[in-house]
Design a protein around this motif. Structure first.
Motif, PDB file in Angstrom:
ATOM      1  N   GLY A  69      22.340  49.849  31.102  1.00  0.00           N
ATOM      2  CA  GLY A  69      22.115  50.992  31.979  1.00  0.00           C
ATOM      3  C   GLY A  69      23.413  51.616  32.474  1.00  0.00           C
ATOM      4  O   GLY A  69      23.577  52.838  32.452  1.00  0.00           O
ATOM      5  N   ILE A  70      24.343  50.788  32.934  1.00  0.00           N
ATOM      6  CA  ILE A  70      25.620  51.309  33.440  1.00  0.00           C
ATOM      7  C   ILE A  70      26.400  51.985  32.315  1.00  0.00           C
ATOM      8  O   ILE A  70      26.928  53.092  32.494  1.00  0.00           O
ATOM      9  CB  ILE A  70      26.439  50.182  34.101  1.00  0.00           C
ATOM     10  N   ALA A  71      26.471  51.329  31.158  1.00  0.00           N
ATOM     11  CA  ALA A  71      27.196  51.928  30.030  1.00  0.00           C
ATOM     12  C   ALA A  71      26.555  53.247  29.609  1.00  0.00           C
ATOM     13  O   ALA A  71      27.254  54.234  29.321  1.00  0.00           O
ATOM     14  CB  ALA A  71      27.233  50.946  28.854  1.00  0.00           C
ATOM     15  N   LYS A  72      25.227  53.288  29.589  1.00  0.00           N
ATOM     16  CA  LYS A  72      24.530  54.518  29.199  1.00  0.00           C
ATOM     17  C   LYS A  72      24.785  55.636  30.207  1.00  0.00           C
ATOM     18  O   LYS A  72      25.037  56.782  29.821  1.00  0.00           O
ATOM     19  CB  LYS A  72      23.035  54.260  29.061  1.00  0.00           C
ATOM     20  N   ILE A  73      24.747  55.318  31.490  1.00  0.00           N
ATOM     21  CA  ILE A  73      24.996  56.330  32.522  1.00  0.00           C
ATOM     22  C   ILE A  73      26.402  56.910  32.361  1.00  0.00           C
ATOM     23  O   ILE A  73      26.593  58.131  32.382  1.00  0.00           O
ATOM     24  CB  ILE A  73      24.811  55.739  33.939  1.00  0.00           C
ATOM     25  N   VAL A  74      27.389  56.041  32.180  1.00  0.00           N
ATOM     26  CA  VAL A  74      28.777  56.498  32.039  1.00  0.00           C
ATOM     27  C   VAL A  74      28.937  57.347  30.782  1.00  0.00           C
ATOM     28  O   VAL A  74      29.515  58.444  30.827  1.00  0.00           O
ATOM     29  CB  VAL A  74      29.744  55.287  32.015  1.00  0.00           C
ATOM     30  N   LEU A  75      28.418  56.880  29.654  1.00  0.00           N
ATOM     31  CA  LEU A  75      28.593  57.624  28.397  1.00  0.00           C
ATOM     32  C   LEU A  75      27.823  58.937  28.392  1.00  0.00           C
ATOM     33  O   LEU A  75      28.323  59.950  27.891  1.00  0.00           O
ATOM     34  CB  LEU A  75      28.204  56.753  27.204  1.00  0.00           C
ATOM     35  N   VAL A  76      26.629  58.956  28.944  1.00  0.00           N
ATOM     36  CA  VAL A  76      25.872  60.206  29.015  1.00  0.00           C
ATOM     37  C   VAL A  76      26.603  61.207  29.916  1.00  0.00           C
ATOM     38  O   VAL A  76      26.680  62.398  29.603  1.00  0.00           O
ATOM     39  CB  VAL A  76      24.419  59.963  29.485  1.00  0.00           C
ATOM     40  N   ARG A  81      29.907  66.108  30.005  1.00  0.00           N
ATOM     41  CA  ARG A  81      31.176  66.777  30.328  1.00  0.00           C
ATOM     42  C   ARG A  81      31.885  67.249  29.060  1.00  0.00           C
ATOM     43  O   ARG A  81      33.038  67.641  29.112  1.00  0.00           O
ATOM     44  CB  ARG A  81      32.085  65.851  31.113  1.00  0.00           C
ATOM     45  N   ASP A  82      31.176  67.170  27.940  1.00  0.00           N
ATOM     46  CA  ASP A  82      31.658  67.649  26.645  1.00  0.00           C
ATOM     47  C   ASP A  82      32.873  66.879  26.129  1.00  0.00           C
ATOM     48  O   ASP A  82      33.778  67.449  25.540  1.00  0.00           O
ATOM     49  CB  ASP A  82      31.953  69.151  26.705  1.00  0.00           C
ATOM     50  N   LYS A  83      32.893  65.577  26.366  1.00  0.00           N
ATOM     51  CA  LYS A  83      33.938  64.714  25.823  1.00  0.00           C
ATOM     52  C   LYS A  83      33.484  64.274  24.429  1.00  0.00           C
ATOM     53  O   LYS A  83      32.639  63.404  24.283  1.00  0.00           O
ATOM     54  CB  LYS A  83      34.169  63.493  26.716  1.00  0.00           C
ATOM     55  N   LEU A  84      34.050  64.900  23.417  1.00  0.00           N
ATOM     56  CA  LEU A  84      33.617  64.671  22.034  1.00  0.00           C
ATOM     57  C   LEU A  84      33.757  63.209  21.620  1.00  0.00           C
ATOM     58  O   LEU A  84      32.915  62.680  20.900  1.00  0.00           O
ATOM     59  CB  LEU A  84      34.411  65.581  21.088  1.00  0.00           C
ATOM     60  N   TRP A  85      34.791  62.521  22.093  1.00  0.00           N
ATOM     61  CA  TRP A  85      35.011  61.128  21.710  1.00  0.00           C
ATOM     62  C   TRP A  85      33.923  60.199  22.241  1.00  0.00           C
ATOM     63  O   TRP A  85      33.766  59.083  21.761  1.00  0.00           O
ATOM     64  CB  TRP A  85      36.384  60.651  22.194  1.00  0.00           C
ATOM     65  N   ALA A  86      33.141  60.636  23.245  1.00  0.00           N
ATOM     66  CA  ALA A  86      32.106  59.781  23.827  1.00  0.00           C
ATOM     67  C   ALA A  86      30.862  59.690  22.944  1.00  0.00           C
ATOM     68  O   ALA A  86      30.092  58.725  23.054  1.00  0.00           O
ATOM     69  CB  ALA A  86      31.728  60.271  25.224  1.00  0.00           C
ATOM     70  N   TYR A  87      30.639  60.675  22.081  1.00  0.00           N
ATOM     71  CA  TYR A  87      29.445  60.671  21.225  1.00  0.00           C
ATOM     72  C   TYR A  87      29.369  59.422  20.332  1.00  0.00           C
ATOM     73  O   TYR A  87      28.340  58.735  20.322  1.00  0.00           O
ATOM     74  CB  TYR A  87      29.390  61.938  20.370  1.00  0.00           C
ATOM     75  N   PRO A  88      30.408  59.110  19.541  1.00  0.00           N
ATOM     76  CA  PRO A  88      30.307  57.897  18.703  1.00  0.00           C
ATOM     77  C   PRO A  88      30.122  56.624  19.524  1.00  0.00           C
ATOM     78  O   PRO A  88      29.427  55.709  19.111  1.00  0.00           O
ATOM     79  CB  PRO A  88      31.642  57.868  17.941  1.00  0.00           C
ATOM     80  N   TRP A  89      30.730  56.569  20.710  1.00  0.00           N
ATOM     81  CA  TRP A  89      30.554  55.399  21.571  1.00  0.00           C
ATOM     82  C   TRP A  89      29.118  55.282  22.059  1.00  0.00           C
ATOM     83  O   TRP A  89      28.568  54.177  22.134  1.00  0.00           O
ATOM     84  CB  TRP A  89      31.519  55.453  22.760  1.00  0.00           C
ATOM     85  N   LEU A  90      28.502  56.413  22.391  1.00  0.00           N
ATOM     86  CA  LEU A  90      27.099  56.393  22.821  1.00  0.00           C
ATOM     87  C   LEU A  90      26.197  55.947  21.675  1.00  0.00           C
ATOM     88  O   LEU A  90      25.280  55.147  21.871  1.00  0.00           O
ATOM     89  CB  LEU A  90      26.673  57.775  23.339  1.00  0.00           C
ATOM     90  N   ILE A  91      26.459  56.439  20.476  1.00  0.00           N
ATOM     91  CA  ILE A  91      25.673  56.023  19.307  1.00  0.00           C
ATOM     92  C   ILE A  91      25.828  54.519  19.076  1.00  0.00           C
ATOM     93  O   ILE A  91      24.841  53.808  18.863  1.00  0.00           O
ATOM     94  CB  ILE A  91      26.089  56.836  18.063  1.00  0.00           C
ATOM     95  N   ALA A  92      27.063  54.030  19.141  1.00  0.00           N
ATOM     96  CA  ALA A  92      27.303  52.595  18.947  1.00  0.00           C
ATOM     97  C   ALA A  92      26.591  51.776  20.026  1.00  0.00           C
ATOM     98  O   ALA A  92      26.001  50.737  19.729  1.00  0.00           O
ATOM     99  CB  ALA A  92      28.804  52.310  18.970  1.00  0.00           C
ATOM    100  N   LEU A  93      26.623  52.263  21.252  1.00  0.00           N
ATOM    101  CA  LEU A  93      25.930  51.571  22.339  1.00  0.00           C
ATOM    102  C   LEU A  93      24.443  51.480  22.054  1.00  0.00           C
ATOM    103  O   LEU A  93      23.827  50.418  22.196  1.00  0.00           O
ATOM    104  CB  LEU A  93      26.163  52.290  23.670  1.00  0.00           C
TER     105      LEU A  93
END
Length: 174
Positions: A69-76, A81-93
């Protein structure tokens, strides 16, 4: 993000409520339903599941829900905020945490568990939801990355970046 908030709330509840108290709450909530409809599948499933809870299971559930939950909240929040590098991390999560237990960490294993070992409606729903969310995130990531790689449209009166043959200076004819 709302599901991340619910996961954190559920993790906190699992940390502070004993397995016996959870079983008691489920018995109280399902008593009326079972008195009207004895073979109620959902109520029976909930009762069966809570009767086998232990401190280890609830601790695992709490750690799982809190970390996910915490990781998902932070990555979402970063994706919003349109941080492109966060997309692959969210997918991996989403793919890594689509787990039933720590050593069962892939959607493929979840599908195996659902079909070959023991059907679980909750695990099925989690698997479908996480796989769909990972796919949608991948599509959004690709479209955002493509937009960033396109040249920006030129402002009015500005060159577009394409070279045109310049006119010869005045007085000089080819």
């Amino acid at each position: 993000m709302p599901d991340g908030i619910l996961e954190v709330a559920g993790g906190i509840v699992l940390l502070f409520v004993s397995p016996h108290a959870i079983e008691h709450i489920v018995r109280a909530l399902t008593a009326h339903e079972l008195s009207e409809d004895l073979p109620d599948l959902v109520a029976r499933y909930l009762l069966h599941s809570t009767s086998h809870l232990s401190s280890g299971v609830t601790l695992f559930g709490a750690v799982y829900l809190l970390s996910h939950g915490i990781a998902k909240i932070v990555l979402v929040a970063l994706v919003l905020r349109d941080k492109l590098w966060a997309y692959p991390w969210l997918i991996a999560l989403l793919l890594a945490f689509s787990a039933y237990q720590l050593y069962r960490i892939t959607i493929a294993y979840q599908i195996y568990r659902i079909t070959a070992v023991h059907f679980s409606a909750g695990l099925t729903a989690l698997t479908v939801f996480d796989a769909a969310l990972a796919w949608l995130t991948w599509r959004e990531y690709r479209s955002r990355r493509a937009l960033r790689n396109e040249p920006a449209p030129a402002a009015p009166g500005q060159p577009t970046g394409r070279r045109r043959h310049a006119a010869p200076p005045p007085g000089k004819r080819p």
